[in-house]
Design a protein around this motif. Structure first.
Motif, PDB file in Angstrom:
ATOM      1  N   MET A 183       0.924  -1.142  -0.061  1.00  0.00           N
ATOM      2  CA  MET A 183       0.073  -0.165   0.011  1.00  0.00           C
ATOM      3  C   MET A 183       0.853   1.317  -0.015  1.00  0.00           C
ATOM      4  O   MET A 183       0.349   2.489  -0.301  1.00  0.00           O
ATOM      5  CB  MET A 183      -1.022  -0.049   1.161  1.00  0.00           C
ATOM      6  CG  MET A 183      -2.098  -1.128   1.116  1.00  0.00           C
ATOM      7  SD  MET A 183      -3.279  -1.128  -0.280  1.00  0.00           S
ATOM      8  CE  MET A 183      -4.171   0.260   0.051  1.00  0.00           C
ATOM      9  N   ASN A 184       2.038   1.172   0.405  1.00  0.00           N
ATOM     10  CA  ASN A 184       2.863   2.334   0.221  1.00  0.00           C
ATOM     11  C   ASN A 184       3.913   2.563  -1.034  1.00  0.00           C
ATOM     12  O   ASN A 184       4.625   3.398  -1.021  1.00  0.00           O
ATOM     13  CB  ASN A 184       3.843   2.250   1.401  1.00  0.00           C
ATOM     14  CG  ASN A 184       3.133   2.164   2.809  1.00  0.00           C
ATOM     15  OD1 ASN A 184       2.147   3.033   3.149  1.00  0.00           O
ATOM     16  ND2 ASN A 184       3.751   1.487   3.769  1.00  0.00           N
ATOM     17  N   GLU A 185       3.548   1.635  -1.805  1.00  0.00           N
ATOM     18  CA  GLU A 185       4.596   1.632  -3.290  1.00  0.00           C
ATOM     19  C   GLU A 185       3.430   2.051  -4.430  1.00  0.00           C
ATOM     20  O   GLU A 185       2.487   1.447  -4.491  1.00  0.00           O
ATOM     21  CB  GLU A 185       5.045   0.338  -3.418  1.00  0.00           C
ATOM     22  CG  GLU A 185       6.328   0.170  -2.591  1.00  0.00           C
ATOM     23  CD  GLU A 185       6.951  -1.359  -2.804  1.00  0.00           C
ATOM     24  OE1 GLU A 185       6.706  -1.874  -3.891  1.00  0.00           O
ATOM     25  OE2 GLU A 185       7.957  -1.615  -2.023  1.00  0.00           O
ATOM     26  N   PRO A 186       3.909   2.916  -5.053  1.00  0.00           N
ATOM     27  CA  PRO A 186       3.208   3.317  -6.530  1.00  0.00           C
ATOM     28  C   PRO A 186       2.884   2.225  -7.383  1.00  0.00           C
ATOM     29  O   PRO A 186       3.989   1.653  -7.604  1.00  0.00           O
ATOM     30  CB  PRO A 186       3.877   4.613  -6.923  1.00  0.00           C
ATOM     31  CG  PRO A 186       4.561   4.919  -6.027  1.00  0.00           C
ATOM     32  CD  PRO A 186       5.056   3.742  -4.989  1.00  0.00           C
ATOM     33  N   ILE A 187       1.797   2.160  -8.004  1.00  0.00           N
ATOM     34  CA  ILE A 187       1.484   1.070  -9.070  1.00  0.00           C
ATOM     35  C   ILE A 187       0.904   1.566 -10.273  1.00  0.00           C
ATOM     36  O   ILE A 187       0.727   2.486 -10.159  1.00  0.00           O
ATOM     37  CB  ILE A 187       0.706   0.093  -8.492  1.00  0.00           C
ATOM     38  CG1 ILE A 187      -0.651   0.270  -8.272  1.00  0.00           C
ATOM     39  CG2 ILE A 187       1.242  -0.781  -7.618  1.00  0.00           C
ATOM     40  CD1 ILE A 187      -1.623  -0.521  -8.147  1.00  0.00           C
ATOM     41  N   THR A 188       1.202   0.987 -11.323  1.00  0.00           N
ATOM     42  CA  THR A 188       0.632   1.432 -12.757  1.00  0.00           C
ATOM     43  C   THR A 188      -0.767   0.308 -13.219  1.00  0.00           C
ATOM     44  O   THR A 188      -0.775  -0.784 -12.804  1.00  0.00           O
ATOM     45  CB  THR A 188       1.547   1.478 -13.860  1.00  0.00           C
ATOM     46  OG1 THR A 188       2.053   0.120 -13.925  1.00  0.00           O
ATOM     47  CG2 THR A 188       2.687   2.160 -13.425  1.00  0.00           C
ATOM     48  N   ALA A 189      -1.672   1.183 -13.800  1.00  0.00           N
ATOM     49  CA  ALA A 189      -2.790   0.355 -14.017  1.00  0.00           C
ATOM     50  C   ALA A 189      -3.754   0.907 -15.138  1.00  0.00           C
ATOM     51  O   ALA A 189      -3.406   2.119 -15.379  1.00  0.00           O
ATOM     52  CB  ALA A 189      -3.794   0.129 -12.772  1.00  0.00           C
ATOM     53  N   GLU A 190      -4.134  -0.023 -15.951  1.00  0.00           N
ATOM     54  CA  GLU A 190      -5.204   0.548 -16.865  1.00  0.00           C
ATOM     55  C   GLU A 190      -6.523   0.893 -16.202  1.00  0.00           C
ATOM     56  O   GLU A 190      -7.119  -0.175 -15.950  1.00  0.00           O
ATOM     57  CB  GLU A 190      -5.279  -0.586 -17.838  1.00  0.00           C
ATOM     58  CG  GLU A 190      -3.934  -0.764 -18.764  1.00  0.00           C
ATOM     59  CD  GLU A 190      -3.836   0.168 -19.681  1.00  0.00           C
ATOM     60  OE1 GLU A 190      -4.652   0.832 -20.177  1.00  0.00           O
ATOM     61  OE2 GLU A 190      -2.626   0.578 -19.893  1.00  0.00           O
ATOM     62  N   ILE A 191      -6.900   2.000 -16.378  1.00  0.00           N
ATOM     63  CA  ILE A 191      -8.396   2.470 -15.895  1.00  0.00           C
ATOM     64  C   ILE A 191      -9.488   2.897 -16.849  1.00  0.00           C
ATOM     65  O   ILE A 191      -8.934   3.513 -17.869  1.00  0.00           O
ATOM     66  CB  ILE A 191      -8.023   3.784 -14.964  1.00  0.00           C
ATOM     67  CG1 ILE A 191      -6.862   3.733 -13.918  1.00  0.00           C
ATOM     68  CG2 ILE A 191      -9.359   4.187 -14.278  1.00  0.00           C
ATOM     69  CD1 ILE A 191      -7.335   2.504 -12.867  1.00  0.00           C
ATOM     70  N   PRO A 192     -10.564   2.206 -16.909  1.00  0.00           N
ATOM     71  CA  PRO A 192     -11.478   2.353 -17.928  1.00  0.00           C
ATOM     72  C   PRO A 192     -12.023   3.683 -17.606  1.00  0.00           C
ATOM     73  O   PRO A 192     -12.153   4.204 -16.681  1.00  0.00           O
ATOM     74  CB  PRO A 192     -12.759   1.396 -17.377  1.00  0.00           C
ATOM     75  CG  PRO A 192     -12.413   1.085 -15.727  1.00  0.00           C
ATOM     76  CD  PRO A 192     -10.933   1.183 -15.838  1.00  0.00           C
TER      77      PRO A 192
END
Length: 221
Positions: free
Chosen positions: A98-107
């Protein structure tokens, strides 16, 4: 936003024997993530169906594993279904820090009505369904709203750079990418080809030679 949670328990049944689990209303699961060995687990199929419907791939799920006091936060990474009937076959969860940024595909979710579409012969073009973003897991939006009511004139457009998101969210997609645009409907006219009429040569079959009228004219005299 309501918390989404599911109870998981250790799984000892693997391979082809998992069909007996499914018949008993239990679906096999795996949990993996950064610096985490894959864990073989299982959950009630009815609970998983609810979680899959609510969370999709962009909302955090609290994994409440049997024997653990604190839930682990994860995203649904993959959902497999049976070819016949579409029942749950397997679900993969990806645990996050929860303390590390992540990348994601957001609709992207289009809302509103575009005034420019009220004129006949126009259409809304929207080539993008998702954008890539980066944020902490807890700040990741489930979707990004696109208000098309700003499209007032023909050829008005919305690009990635026009999206509004929270300050904690960074959009990684190209800012010049087109999201929505009002265009005219173009109808391509069919080409009609007319075959040329062939000239009929004098004396040819089916044609009356010019000389044929001469004897009759002579007799009339």
């Amino acid at each position: 936003m309501d918390k989404i949670a599911v109870k998981l328990s250790p799984r000892t049944v693997t391979g082809k024997k998992t069909r007996f689990l499914r018949r008993a209303g239990v679906t096999p699961c795996h949990v993996f993530g950064h610096n985490l060995a894959s864990q073989t687990l299982q959950a009630a199929t009815a609970d998983l169906e609810r979680v899959v419907a609510q969370a999709g791939s962009t909302r955090l799920v609290a994994l409440q594993e049997e024997g653990e006091k604190k839930p682990r936060m994860a995203f649904i990474r993959e959902v497999q279904r049976t070819p016949v009937g579409g029942g749950l076959f397997h679900v993969d969860f990806y645990q996050v820090n929860m303390n590390e940024p992540i990348t994601a595909e957001i609709p992207l979710r289009l809302v509103g009505e575009a005034p420019a579409l009220k004129t006949k012969g126009r259409i809304l073009v929207h080539p993008m369904a998702h954008v890539e973003v980066e944020s902490l897991p807890g700040d990741l939006p489930a979707s990004i709203t696109v208000d098309i009511s700003v499209l007032n004139e023909l050829h008005d457009a919305i690009h990635v750079r026009d999206l509004k998101v929270e300050a904690e969210v960074t959009i990684l997609s190209d800012p010049d990418q087109l999201i929505a645009k009002v265009s005219e409907i173009t109808v391509k006219a069919e080409e009609v080809t007319t075959a040329p009429v062939a000239a009929t040569a004098p004396g040819a079959e089916g044609a009356a030679p010019a000389e044929a009228a001469a004897p009759a004219a002579a007799e009339a005299k």
